[in-house]
Design an enzyme around this catalytic site. Structure first.
Site, PDB file in Angstrom:
ATOM      1  N   ALA A  94      -4.800   2.294   5.509  1.00 38.67           N
ATOM      2  CA  ALA A  94      -5.429   3.155   6.428  1.00 38.67           C
ATOM      3  C   ALA A  94      -6.960   3.515   5.862  1.00 38.67           C
ATOM      4  O   ALA A  94      -7.805   3.844   6.445  1.00 38.67           O
ATOM      5  CB  ALA A  94      -4.614   4.591   6.303  1.00 38.67           C
ATOM      6  N   PRO A 102       1.570  10.674   2.385  1.00 40.11           N
ATOM      7  CA  PRO A 102       0.881  10.617   0.953  1.00 40.11           C
ATOM      8  C   PRO A 102       0.529   9.524   0.555  1.00 40.11           C
ATOM      9  O   PRO A 102       0.866   8.398   1.282  1.00 40.11           O
ATOM     10  CB  PRO A 102       2.425  10.776   0.349  1.00 40.11           C
ATOM     11  CG  PRO A 102       3.556  10.744   1.445  1.00 40.11           C
ATOM     12  CD  PRO A 102       2.792  10.678   2.809  1.00 40.11           C
ATOM     13  N   GLY A 127       4.592   3.538   0.204  1.00 41.37           N
ATOM     14  CA  GLY A 127       4.969   2.736   1.163  1.00 41.37           C
ATOM     15  C   GLY A 127       4.447   2.889   2.670  1.00 41.37           C
ATOM     16  O   GLY A 127       5.181   2.164   3.415  1.00 41.37           O
ATOM     17  N   LEU A 128       3.619   3.829   2.735  1.00 44.08           N
ATOM     18  CA  LEU A 128       3.178   3.984   4.278  1.00 44.08           C
ATOM     19  C   LEU A 128       1.942   3.715   4.598  1.00 44.08           C
ATOM     20  O   LEU A 128       1.392   4.360   5.305  1.00 44.08           O
ATOM     21  CB  LEU A 128       3.215   5.840   4.342  1.00 44.08           C
ATOM     22  CG  LEU A 128       4.487   6.269   4.156  1.00 44.08           C
ATOM     23  CD1 LEU A 128       4.461   7.837   4.497  1.00 44.08           C
ATOM     24  CD2 LEU A 128       5.608   5.807   5.066  1.00 44.08           C
ATOM     25  N   ASP A 131       0.064  -4.247   6.985  1.00 46.85           N
ATOM     26  CA  ASP A 131      -0.451  -2.850   6.918  1.00 46.85           C
ATOM     27  C   ASP A 131      -1.781  -2.818   7.703  1.00 46.85           C
ATOM     28  O   ASP A 131      -1.989  -1.684   8.355  1.00 46.85           O
ATOM     29  CB  ASP A 131      -0.648  -2.477   5.473  1.00 46.85           C
ATOM     30  CG  ASP A 131       0.631  -2.222   4.723  1.00 46.85           C
ATOM     31  OD1 ASP A 131       1.652  -2.815   5.237  1.00 46.85           O
ATOM     32  OD2 ASP A 131       0.707  -1.594   3.788  1.00 46.85           O
TER      33      ASP A 131
HETATM   34  O1  PMV Z   1       5.100  -2.219  -0.110  1.00 47.34           O
HETATM   35  P1  PMV Z   1       5.818  -1.583   0.943  1.00 47.34           P
HETATM   36  O2  PMV Z   1       6.735  -0.589   0.729  1.00 47.34           O
HETATM   37  O3  PMV Z   1       5.030  -1.370   2.302  1.00 47.34           O
HETATM   38  O4  PMV Z   1       6.972  -2.755   1.449  1.00 47.34           O
HETATM   39  C1  PMV Z   1       6.505  -4.051   1.610  1.00 47.34           C
HETATM   40  C2  PMV Z   1       7.514  -4.699   2.634  1.00 47.34           C
HETATM   41  C3  PMV Z   1       8.202  -5.913   1.904  1.00 47.34           C
HETATM   42  O5  PMV Z   1       8.925  -6.608   3.148  1.00 47.34           O
HETATM   43  C4  PMV Z   1       9.451  -5.341   1.273  1.00 47.34           C
HETATM   44  C5  PMV Z   1       7.168  -6.909   1.362  1.00 47.34           C
HETATM   45  C6  PMV Z   1       6.324  -7.750   2.166  1.00 47.34           C
HETATM   46  O6  PMV Z   1       5.484  -8.220   1.717  1.00 47.34           O
HETATM   47  O7  PMV Z   1       6.467  -7.758   3.443  1.00 47.34           O
END
Ligand code: PMV
Length: 309
Positions: free
Chosen positions: A110, A100, A104-105, A148
């Protein structure tokens, strides 16, 4: 001559296994790539001068990539294509997503990684792909950590420490995980601010919790390298309680974790920023009963296998 796109490109999604939030404060974190999270396919439009189009039905996304559009996806897509010297007109891009969006994925990473690969090709240097992805990620997230994009481009499990090059973690065996989107929206910046507030008000309590989360990431790495899933599950449970102590869980996430543990999960925790987003569980050898427990509650669990990069 108009540059061409490759017909197909693939990118991973991302899940933080252990170490969210503490990673912001200098501790290590482990993140895993969700394989084949997004597949993009490109075809030529009959009119080579027509604006490029981008449609990803699973994300309710259908847009023309016209430079004047004030839509972050359009702006990010055009910036990535331009950065890679790709075509900005005359192509139709269609996406098939298995994760989805906005949960937060790593959906935006991607997308930007797959767009870069449509121009640079499947064998492009991952560092080049990550650099292109970050151009788009800055449109979405201002000043992204880069976690990411790295995971979306490289896959596997990566160890991150802020400011250092991510290191791939060798897995004793492929890691099967279960993700349950809570359906609750959250904002990462708000969640990060909650932790900072706790650190400011209760430093003697919050600092040891941050350090313990870092230690949990270290222990989780050892468990992954040796294939010790029982220990990994316990570490995930402890991590969830530490994150709750820092104020970033919610009753929905606590309940999802309780359901997972009750249905046989080896461990369960919130993943990512918390407050909403997804719950991550480590399934037992037969994930069936765990999957059923969530389906009975009208939720849509995803079972994913993470491989070495
Ligand atoms: O935005 P998300 O759900 O992918 O989470 C980010 C991860 C945190 O450690 C909370 C923030 C960060 O910048 O690392």
């Amino acid at each position: 001559m108009t540059p061409e796109l490759f017909p197909r490109a693939v990118a991973c999604g991302k899940v933080i296994l252990v170490g969210e939030h503490s990673v912001v404060h200098g501790q290590p974190a482990l993140a895993a790539g969700l394989p084949d999270a997004l597949v993009l396919e490109a075809t030529r439009l009959p009119d080579r001068g027509a604006p490029a189009t981008l449609s990803i039905p699973a994300w309710d996304l259908d847009c023309s990539l016209v430079p004047a559009a004030d839509h972050p996806v359009v702006r990010a897509a055009l910036e990535v294509l331009a950065h890679c010297d790709g075509p900005l007109t005359g192509v139709a891009i269609r996406g098939h997503a298995s994760i989805p969006a906005q949960a937060g994925l790593g959906s935006s990473a991607a997308l930007t990684v797959a767009l870069a690969r449509l121009v640079l090709g499947p064998d492009a240097d991952p560092a080049e792909v990550v650099a292109a992805s970050l151009v788009g990620e800055r449109v979405f997230h201002g000043n992204p950590s880069g976690v990411d994009s790295e995971v979306a481009a490289r896959g596997g499990v990566l160890r991150f420490v802020r400011g250092a090059t991510p290191v791939p973690i060798p897995l004793a065996r492929p890691l099967r995980i279960l993700l349950v989107p809570s359906g609750v929206a959250r904002q990462t910046a708000v969640q990060v601010a909650k932790v900072q507030d706790n650190l400011d008000r209760w430093p003697m309590l919050a600092r040891p919790m941050i350090a313990a989360l870092g230690a949990a990431a270290e222990q989780a790495q050892l468990a992954l390298e040796s294939g010790d899933l029982e220990s990994l599950g316990e570490i995930m449970n402890v991590s969830h309680h530490l994150l709750a102590g820092l104020g970033v869980s919610s009753w929905v996430l606590d309940e999802l974790c309780a359901v997972a543990r009750d249905a046989g999960a080896l461990g369960a925790k919130l993943t990512g920023a918390g407050g909403g987003g997804c719950m991550l569980a480590l399934p037992p050898a037969d994930p069936g009963p765990l999957v059923d427990a969530f389906r009975r509650r009208g939720l849509v669990p995803l079972v994913v296998e993470v491989h070495a990069p």
